[in-house]
Write an enzyme that holds these catalytic residues in place. Sequence first.
Site, short mmCIF file in Angstrom:
data_model
loop_
_atom_site.label_atom_id
_atom_site.label_comp_id
_atom_site.label_asym_id
_atom_site.label_seq_id
_atom_site.Cartn_x
_atom_site.Cartn_y
_atom_site.Cartn_z
N CYS A 126 -79.43 2.78 32.29
CA CYS A 126 -80.76 3.43 31.98
C CYS A 126 -81.32 4.29 33.13
CB CYS A 126 -81.70 2.60 31.54
SG CYS A 126 -82.10 0.89 32.79
N HIS A 234 -88.94 3.68 33.13
CA HIS A 234 -88.54 3.51 34.62
C HIS A 234 -88.96 4.96 35.23
CE1 HIS A 234 -86.43 0.36 33.78
NE2 HIS A 234 -85.17 0.57 33.74
N ASN A 307 -86.87 3.75 29.29
CA ASN A 307 -85.55 3.11 29.69
C ASN A 307 -85.07 2.43 28.17
OD1 ASN A 307 -87.94 1.29 30.33
ND2 ASN A 307 -86.40 -0.21 29.98
#
Length: 330
Positions: A126, A234, A307
């Site tokens: 990710c 993220h 993510n």
Amino acid sequence: MKVAVVGATGLVGTVMLKVLEERQFPVTELIPVASERSVGKKISYKGDEYTVVGLSTAIEMKPDVALFSAGGSTSLEWAPKFADAGITVIDNSSAWRMDPTKKLVVPEINAKALSANDKIIANPNCSTIQMVMALGPLHDQYKIKRVVVSTYQSITGTGVKAVQQLENEYAGQNGEMAYPYPIHRNAIPHCDVFQDNGYTKEEMKLVNETQKILDDRTIAVTATAIRIPVVGGHSESVNLEFENEYVEGDVRTLLNETPGVTVQDNPDTNTYPMPIYAEGKNDVFVGRIRRDHSRENALNMWIVSDNLRKGAATNAVQIAEYLTENNLIG
């Protein structure tokens, strides 16, 4: 198009089902697949109920494509069995990413490398996916020499257990721990397991996968991965050093013109990417674009993405879309 989702009851599998529906992927028959303890459970897709089946049954049902998100050990054991049955596997685990015989694909960057002979295709990590979405066009234009990245990663990257830990800590309750320390009001510089070189496995994924996807082993990459108590996505602080000179405005234009990338970068209005706004969206958001005056031809960026979406489910579905549109499956 018969589509199997392996790990359909998990965090990423659930999002895969949402993305398949949202993007109107041409599913004529859905086959939800999970571990034996989940076989027989019901899941909903487009208003209909489907019964979860086991892996052996799924192979017998002969799907055209199988989206795997069931962990590395399951992928190592079962992806070859699906492939041997003529089923194209798109695998979200780390099991096949660095296998030299398997393609590691972010569709906007390197989908053209795919062929009908690719029966096991690896979905990158990710944190790697969102970074190379921004790095790809810049590397083509300016040639990247070095990348320094620090990640600030959502607990959803760890899974349901981590989400439950944070919720328990918010509520002041004791419960099962996904991490060796509390995550509420904390930042843990430890994503995945430590390697002999002092880096974590997550950090080395950023190094090795970036080089493979961009097809350039000369790019120097160093990473620090940090887990923080957010759920939206993220975030990454990225410093790039180019071989060639650049103009900041051209960088913004180039990124703005890249499919799947949205530039959010206006200090005058406090506009910059944040995971609270990236959650539930498929794009990669880039901001805080500015020259690094401490190095020649160096640049700083801030990159944010959900993510579970572009970092996992959306990227996998996009690979399936590319294969379908180019008559490589089905």
